[in-house]
Every structure is written in structure tokens, then in C-alpha cells.
Design a protein around this motif. Structure first.
Motif: not given
Lengths: 254, 254
Positions: A176-203
Motif C-alpha cells: 500500500v502506497m501513500g503516507k503513513p506506509s513505511k514502504t512509501f516513505f522508503e521509496l521517497a527516500l530512494t527517490d531522494l537518494h538519502l538515508h532516513p536519518g538525514d531527512v526530516a518530514m514536515i507535515g
């Protein structure tokens, strides 16, 4: 600058009621100027990223389509990552445009069945076709799993019930895509070429945005615009890494 | 005579491969002559009882339509018992004929949504209509909840996935008809005007027929015809109240 990249929710964070939130255009311009990579991340599944881009542009935002990340974009990222390029698409609106270049949309032979809100295209014949592909080994991707939405003529079935139907028929579990799916967030990170610890989500959604991002290993920053409620924050066990009045105050924390 | 009434499975008990099992016609004639009430109970949801009656007649059985009890008949019995007479029907074939006299088939205002295998009629528009009626308070009856069946052109979605879709969308749980549903057996008993302790179910399926009937408080009698396997019987924890070679030996136990 504590983060190497930013994920930003759209509705309620960048705009509200069809107009940009004061200071939001400047915040995006700042990130662009400073070359801080970001993705505008939304659960929208009825518009392609080019359409979203045009709407944001009309509100004064300079955001290229490639910086917009929605469930259809996540599905494309998933296919690229898994080497799959034959898909069967059940969606509505112009969402199919997001899949141009992702491979071949083939109703007879597909490795991935991608289902979103398809409206009248969620016919018996099309669902049966999806079912047979799944039984032949295809994976099931749900762009969303919402129950229903409020159409102009009344409550109407969203993609969720049809995803549920295919899961019941095949015994498979949809990705299942879309927030809050972990897979979805991970794919966004893949698209950003960054690791989760380096990224902040503003919502503006404590659960979907902040809680979801934190569960995926990112920082979760809450804004006091959009659907923010002080009461919800006080009662919740989710503790944002920061709370700011609006995206205009992003400079305080990034 | 130890039982006041009998439930009899059709396929594998009364007939096999399109022909009556030797002695089966005589067994039915015996019950009729002795005025022992019975119902031929089947999970068929694609034919009305009149059609089943004609097919049985061609095989030599003299069984009136009223002695045939299928999921559509159970739905009608349910409606009568609950004082509901406005329904929305999503089925295929001539099954709608079983609902003649049961009330009004009304797509706009219904107390009960009845869903079976509807084939192409399981369209978005029709499912959305069913969904809205359910959200307005209607009850959901599933004539079956099978996953799929083998159509001439390949595996095809049965009613189950669409029932599952409506359950997911509404949060309601369908009343599922057909053996081994306890509700279904109870409605058959209501139709017979008998209590479970007075009735025996004769079937060739150890789980659906025998186990299901026993769980509903009836006796479960297994025949060695149809899908019977000695091995299945030996390995199971279900113990039939009797095992007979075929319906022709019914006289031993009734």
C-alpha cells in the motif's frame, strides 16, 4: 542545517484553501537556492505530478514535477527498484501519465498490478483481468486503501474496497502506497537518494506525517497550519522532533 | 423413524455426473409417500429453484420447487423472518425469480442488499449503489463468499471478493448463506418448521454437510458417494452420526 533533505506535505503545509500559506513560496525558493534536496509528498492519486506542478505554479510555487512524490511516483520507483517493467494499471484521471517511461502497460502480461481509484473502470472485466494476472504471479500495488470519498453526488467507493476484493480473491497482500506506509516513505527516500536519518518530514498531520515519518526513521516536524489541533498534539503519545508555527519558520529547524 | 425431517445435499448424494444415483429417486419417493418433510439443500446461487426442479425432474426425481432450499431461498426466508421486504439484488442468471413475491427489488431504497455472483453486473455503479444503501442502514446478505470459480475462459471472480469489498468499505459483516453457515442451516429449519434435534442432514461432504449440520445441532449423515473419501473420514475429528453407502440405504437410519 541539521538535515540533508526534506519531505514536505502539500495541503495544509504549502497551501490552504487554494492559496499559498504566507512564506511558503519563499521557503521552497530557499531550499532550491541552497540546493537542499526535497520532495513534496502527497497522497493524491487522482492527478499526475505535472498537473500538481501546474496547480502549485498557479499559487506562486516554483517546484519542478520531479520534486513531487505521490503514490503513482512511488509505484514507478518500486518497479525500477525491483526490475519490473510490465504493469497493468487501474486508475482514473491523468494518473497514467506518471507511468510514461516506466515500462509497458499490458493487460495480458504484467508483473505488477497497480490499482488506484478507478471509478467506472473498476468493472468486473477489469478486476477479473487484474485477478488473473495476480494468480499468474503478478504483485499487487495499491496506490491507496481508502474506504470511500465524498463525490459531488454522494459517498463513493475509493480504491480500498477493490484492493480488499483482490486480496480476498488471491490471498495476496497489497503493497500500500501513500503516507503513513513505511514502504512509501522508503521509496521517497530512494527517490531522494538519502538515508532516513538525514531527512526530516514536515507535515500538518500528527499521525500520518509525523508519526509515519518517525516510524520510517526520519525526523517528524509538525506545523501549526492546516489540520493542526493543539488538543490532538497534547493528547497524543507521538512527540514531534519540532513544532513550528508554519512552513515559514522552517529556517529555525533545517 | 428417528428424525422428523431430512435435509439432503444434491450433487453427489441424489445425482452424480448428470444422472440419478441408483435408488435415489426411490428414496425421495419414499419420503414423499411417508409424508416425511425434507429439503434438498444446495449452495447453488446461479439457478433458481424452478430450474433446479426441472433438472431434477429430467433425472427422474419428483421434487416440487418448494422442497428445494438454496442460498436465495434462505435470503427470502431471512427477509420474511425479519419483516424486511425492500431489497437490492446483485445476482446473475435466473436467481432473481426466487425473489418473486418476497417484496420489492428497489435500487434506491432497500433494507437488505443481497449479493451473489453477479458477473458483469458487479460494476462500479452497482457496487456503489449497494454501498450507499448499506451506509444508509441496509443489511448485507452474501449468497456465497467463494473466492473464484473456473469459467470456460479461465479463473473468474466469484461473489466473495465483492462481499469483501463492501465489508471493507462499510465496516459491516455480511450474513453469509450456503453450507456450512449456521445461519443457513437455521433458515432451512425455519423453512421446514422443525427444530435441529429432530432433523438429519445427509451429505457427501464431511466438513460442509456433516460438520456444518452437527454444529447447527442436527444429526450429520455421510454417504459414500460423490466426493466421499475413506481417507478423509479416517483422518478427521468429525464423527458422522451414521455413514451409509448411498442415499439408497437411507431407510437404515431414518
Amino acid at each position: 542545517m541539521s538535515y540533508r533533505g526534506i519531505l514536505i506535505d502539500l495541503d495544509g503545509v504549502l497551501y490552504q484553501g487554494g492559496a499559498a500559506i504566507p512564506g511558503a513560496c519563499e521557503a521552497i525558493a530557499y531550499l532550491t537556492k541552497k540546493k537542499i534536496p526535497f520532495r513534496c509528498i502527497s497522497n493524491t492519486t487522482r492527478k499526475c505530478r505535472q498537473t500538481i506542478c501546474s496547480q502549485l505554479s498557479a499559487m506562486g510555487f516554483g517546484i519542478p514535477p520531479g520534486d513531487i512524490f505521490t503514490p503513482p511516483c512511488a509505484a514507478v520507483t518500486f518497479m525500477k527498484g525491483s526490475g519490473k517493467d510490465r504493469f497493468y494499471l487501474l486508475t482514473t484521471g491523468d494518473v497514467d501519465r506518471d507511468f510514461i517511461g516506466a515500462g509497458t502497460n499490458d493487460s495480458k502480461k504484467a508483473d505488477v498490478v497497480i490499482i488506484g481509484d478507478a471509478g467506472d473502470d473498476a468493472s468486473y472485466a477489469n478486476l477479473n483481468n487484474a485477478f488473473r494476472l495476480l494468480m499468474d504471479g503478478a504483485e499487487l500495488i495499491a496506490l491507496e486503501k481508502d474506504r470511500y470519498w465524498k463525490a459531488p453526488d454522494g459517498l463513493s467507493l475509493s480504491a480500498g474496497p477493490f484492493v480488499s476484493a483482490l486480496e480476498y480473491a488471491t490471498g495476496k497482500t497489497a503493497i500500500v502506497m501513500g503516507k503513513p506506509s513505511k514502504t512509501f516513505f522508503e521509496l521517497a527516500l530512494t527517490d531522494l537518494h538519502l538515508h532516513p536519518g538525514d531527512v526530516a518530514m514536515i507535515g500538518d498531520d500528527l499521525f500520518t506525517d509525523v508519526g509515519g515519518a518517525q516510524a520510517a526513521g526520519m525526523a517528524g516536524i509538525l506545523v501549526r497550519t492546516g489540520k493542526f489541533r493543539e488538543d490532538t498534539l497534547r493528547r497524543s503519545t507521538i512527540v514531534p522532533d519540532a513544532v513550528i508555527d508554519s512552513i515559514a519558520d522552517m529556517y529555525e529547524i533545517v
